[in-house]
Design an enzyme around this catalytic site. Sequence first.
Site, PDB file in Angstrom:
ATOM      1  N   ARG A  72       0.819  -1.220   0.000  1.00  0.00           N
ATOM      2  CA  ARG A  72       0.000   0.000   0.000  1.00  0.00           C
ATOM      3  C   ARG A  72       0.853   1.269   0.000  1.00  0.00           C
ATOM      4  NH1 ARG A  72      -3.548   2.963   4.094  1.00  0.00           N
ATOM      5  NH2 ARG A  72      -5.413   3.605   2.946  1.00  0.00           N
TER       6      ARG A  72
ATOM      7  N   ILE B  52      -7.042   7.723  -0.981  1.00  0.00           N
ATOM      8  CA  ILE B  52      -6.935   6.277  -1.072  1.00  0.00           C
ATOM      9  C   ILE B  52      -7.832   5.723   0.033  1.00  0.00           C
ATOM     10  CG2 ILE B  52      -4.832   6.319   0.356  1.00  0.00           C
ATOM     11  CD1 ILE B  52      -3.916   3.770  -1.049  1.00  0.00           C
ATOM     12  N   SER B  53      -8.703   4.801  -0.317  1.00  0.00           N
ATOM     13  CA  SER B  53      -9.732   4.337   0.614  1.00  0.00           C
ATOM     14  C   SER B  53      -9.139   3.619   1.814  1.00  0.00           C
ATOM     15  CB  SER B  53     -10.706   3.397  -0.101  1.00  0.00           C
ATOM     16  OG  SER B  53     -11.457   4.086  -1.069  1.00  0.00           O
ATOM     17  N   GLN B  54      -9.888   3.643   2.907  1.00  0.00           N
ATOM     18  CA  GLN B  54      -9.545   2.893   4.104  1.00  0.00           C
ATOM     19  C   GLN B  54      -9.426   1.407   3.747  1.00  0.00           C
ATOM     20  OE1 GLN B  54     -12.741   2.968   6.892  1.00  0.00           O
ATOM     21  NE2 GLN B  54     -11.563   2.083   8.570  1.00  0.00           N
TER      22      GLN B  54
END
Length: 212
Positions: free
Chosen positions: A35, A61-63
Amino acid sequence: MLKNYKRSAEALVATLARHGINDPEVLNCLEITPRHLFVDTVLQHKSYENTALPIGQGQTISQPLVVARMTELLRQAGVAKKVLEVGTGSGYQTAVLAQLFDEVYSIERIKALQWQAKRRLHMLDLYNVAMKHGDGWQGWASKGPYEGIIVTAAAAQVPQALLEQLCDGGVMVIPVGEQHQVLTMYQRQGQQFIENKLAEVRFVPLIPGALS
């Protein structure tokens, strides 16, 4: 570049499991996907926290929990081959999808983000993704229909064009709403779409149109 990230990735996946992610392939995918490559250098120390992070252009950027949940929902619904992602963003969700589904089509309205995401996917040798710069509200009809559609921004109302690009039996997972957003799944049954509201979420808005 963040070094020795594997222990942090393992801790993140343990957190996701405690929050109810049960699919071992989804958990493994999030553990092995770096990530930190999808965020700016100054934020890499936060890469493996279970939180959304800014990626520029007013996007995030999504959880990781949300990425895992939406991916797991597609797999639980029987999606295996062909998926459309609306909102490429950093490319992190795209990378996860590319490792779990045969064909991934991803559309992004911001050209600079799309270019960066494509570069990251190639760094990871993920080549089963076709990318398009365009209006996510309209989807990518010429490549449809799709078994699954995943929308990574919140729509004020459900885009009809996306529903129509589902194959019969296909499912779409999408956050719906403005101030109050609800993660919702739609399953196509002929010309009907069965709605299942799942959980409150918080996403950036799905904005019509495309930016150079």
